[in-house]
Design a protein around this motif. Structure first.
Motif, PDB file in Angstrom:
ATOM      1  N   ARG A   1     -29.563 -45.143  17.969  1.00 58.00           N
ATOM      2  CA  ARG A   1     -28.935 -46.258  17.141  1.00 58.00           C
ATOM      3  C   ARG A   1     -29.033 -46.013  15.750  1.00 58.00           C
ATOM      4  N   LEU A   2     -30.440 -45.418  15.256  1.00 59.66           N
ATOM      5  CA  LEU A   2     -30.292 -44.868  13.975  1.00 59.66           C
ATOM      6  C   LEU A   2     -29.378 -43.983  13.481  1.00 59.66           C
ATOM      7  N   GLN A   3     -29.343 -42.969  14.480  1.00 64.62           N
ATOM      8  CA  GLN A   3     -28.420 -41.864  14.144  1.00 64.62           C
ATOM      9  C   GLN A   3     -27.041 -42.322  13.992  1.00 64.62           C
ATOM     10  N   ARG A   4     -26.617 -43.284  14.737  1.00 64.75           N
ATOM     11  CA  ARG A   4     -25.402 -43.655  14.575  1.00 64.75           C
ATOM     12  C   ARG A   4     -25.055 -44.390  13.442  1.00 64.75           C
ATOM     13  N   ALA A   5     -25.959 -45.089  13.007  1.00 68.62           N
ATOM     14  CA  ALA A   5     -26.069 -45.928  11.774  1.00 68.62           C
ATOM     15  C   ALA A   5     -26.156 -45.072  10.290  1.00 68.62           C
ATOM     16  N   GLY A   6     -26.079 -43.745  10.452  1.00 69.16           N
ATOM     17  CA  GLY A   6     -26.306 -42.901   9.619  1.00 69.16           C
ATOM     18  C   GLY A   6     -27.469 -42.567   8.790  1.00 69.16           C
ATOM     19  N   PHE A   7     -28.788 -43.221   9.271  1.00 71.47           N
ATOM     20  CA  PHE A   7     -30.039 -42.831   8.611  1.00 71.47           C
ATOM     21  C   PHE A   7     -30.626 -41.473   8.915  1.00 71.47           C
ATOM     22  N   ARG A   8     -31.439 -41.238   8.004  1.00 69.05           N
ATOM     23  CA  ARG A   8     -32.213 -39.723   8.376  1.00 69.05           C
ATOM     24  C   ARG A   8     -33.417 -40.640   9.068  1.00 69.05           C
ATOM     25  N   ILE A   9     -33.703 -39.729  10.040  1.00 64.31           N
ATOM     26  CA  ILE A   9     -34.977 -40.355  10.885  1.00 64.31           C
ATOM     27  C   ILE A   9     -36.048 -39.378  10.982  1.00 64.31           C
ATOM     28  N   GLN A  10     -37.263 -40.047  10.885  1.00 67.51           N
ATOM     29  CA  GLN A  10     -38.474 -39.028  11.228  1.00 67.51           C
ATOM     30  C   GLN A  10     -39.269 -39.865  12.299  1.00 67.51           C
ATOM     31  N   GLN A  11     -39.511 -39.030  13.406  1.00 67.10           N
ATOM     32  CA  GLN A  11     -40.141 -39.696  14.465  1.00 67.10           C
ATOM     33  C   GLN A  11     -41.904 -38.986  14.460  1.00 67.10           C
ATOM     34  N   LEU A  12     -42.779 -40.003  14.294  1.00 70.31           N
ATOM     35  CA  LEU A  12     -44.041 -39.864  14.263  1.00 70.31           C
ATOM     36  C   LEU A  12     -44.929 -40.127  15.470  1.00 70.31           C
ATOM     37  N   LEU A  13     -45.640 -39.502  16.041  1.00 68.99           N
ATOM     38  CA  LEU A  13     -46.858 -40.085  16.909  1.00 68.99           C
ATOM     39  C   LEU A  13     -47.915 -40.828  16.022  1.00 68.99           C
ATOM     40  N   PRO A  14     -48.429 -41.667  16.747  1.00 69.43           N
ATOM     41  CA  PRO A  14     -49.560 -42.640  16.221  1.00 69.43           C
ATOM     42  C   PRO A  14     -50.564 -41.883  15.357  1.00 69.43           C
ATOM     43  N   ALA A  15     -50.873 -40.587  15.836  1.00 67.54           N
ATOM     44  CA  ALA A  15     -51.773 -39.477  15.101  1.00 67.54           C
ATOM     45  C   ALA A  15     -51.277 -38.766  14.084  1.00 67.54           C
ATOM     46  N   GLU A  16     -50.050 -39.045  13.846  1.00 68.05           N
ATOM     47  CA  GLU A  16     -49.368 -38.325  12.519  1.00 68.05           C
ATOM     48  C   GLU A  16     -48.903 -39.173  11.493  1.00 68.05           C
TER      49      GLU A  16
END
Length: 282
Positions: A29-44
């Motif tokens: 959904r974020l990609q379709r909206a045009g955002f740059r995305i960073q996915q982080l694990l809780p430890a990161e």
């Protein structure tokens, strides 16, 4: 990532992941909206991009992940972010009253899980740039969630007794991602309306009502006659903890409309049946 000029400020959303289907739904959904995305694990969290909008989905993992989610919330409260969108739950309310619970209702959970959800909210309470989204009970592909239990019983022909007393307005994972990203878009477009908001399906139901609808969809995928062995728990085995969320504030402030939990249910059932079929043949 898309090079489209969306006008979002910031244009980066950092998602603290849950480790389940919510992560993928948010990413798409974020990609379709045009955002740059960073996915982080809780430890990161130390890798969090400064100035980004943070969507904290870590609390949506499972009960075993709650202690880690609380630590994430405490660390986020001390981290400079453009805005934090924290996903929370109807479970912060004790329930049991036949009315809709709005955002001004005092949270007073009786169950351990509810107290854990509320502890995460309170750990973030000092932030000025905080939006808390409380959702109704989740409809997802978690094996222990209601959808999976109903379909496993249906396929195996095993009886299943379910709650016919407590009402709620569930939310699918896809609907959760729709609402969350819509809020992120508006915050990145200049909206400054933080606070607590509720979202759940436009129609409420009990667990047994939900299960009957799921089974009806599942039967359409089987040529042979197959019946579910569903029954309602005796009243002596349960007490009323109904929590139906009032969602008018989210509509009034952000213009986000409620959807029915029935929308897209057939596809979810189909995917689950495919998964169960693959497990059986493995």
């Amino acid at each position: 990532m898309s090079d489209l000029h969306t006008g979002y400020k910031p244009d980066t959303v950092s998602v603290i992941t849950a480790g389940n289907d919510i992560d993928g739904a948010l990413q798409k959904r974020l990609q379709r909206a045009g955002f740059r995305i960073q996915q982080l694990l809780p430890a990161e969290l130390d890798q969090l991009r400064p100035g980004s909008i943070v969507i904290n989905a870590s609390v949506c993992a499972d009960d075993q992940g709650m202690p880690e989610a609380l630590q994430v919330a405490k660390r986020l409260a001390e981290t400079p972010c453009q805005h934090v969108i924290h996903l929370s739950s109807y479970q912060v309310f004790a329930g049991g009253e036949q009315r809709r619970y709005d955002e001004d209702e005092v949270a007073d959970p009786q169950a351990r899980s509810g107290r854990q959800w509320l502890a995460c909210e309170r750990a973030l309470a000092s932030l000025e740039n905080l939006t808390i989204l409380r959702f109704g009970w989740m409809v997802d592909s978690n094996q222990d969630a209601l959808l999976g239990r109903v379909l496993r019983g249906f396929v195996a022909g095993e009886p299943l007794a379910l709650d016919g007393l407590n009402s709620g307005n569930p939310a699918t994972v896809l609907d959760m991602s729709r609402v969350t990203v819509a809020v992120a878009q508006q915050l990145a477009s200049g909206a400054s309306s933080g606070g607590v908001y509720h979202y759940g399906s436009s129609d409420s139901c009990t667990a047994i009502e939900f299960a009957l609808e799921v089974v009806e969809r599942a039967q359409s995928f089987h040529d042979e006659e197959r019946f579910a062995q569903l029954s309602t728990l005796e009243d002596s085995e349960q007490r009323d903890r109904s929590v139906v969320l009032a969602c008018g504030k989210l509509r009034d402030v952000f213009g986000i409309q409620q959807h029915s939990w029935r929308q897209g249910l057939t596809r979810q059932v189909e995917l689950w049946l495919e998964r169960l079929g693959a497990e059986k043949s493995a």
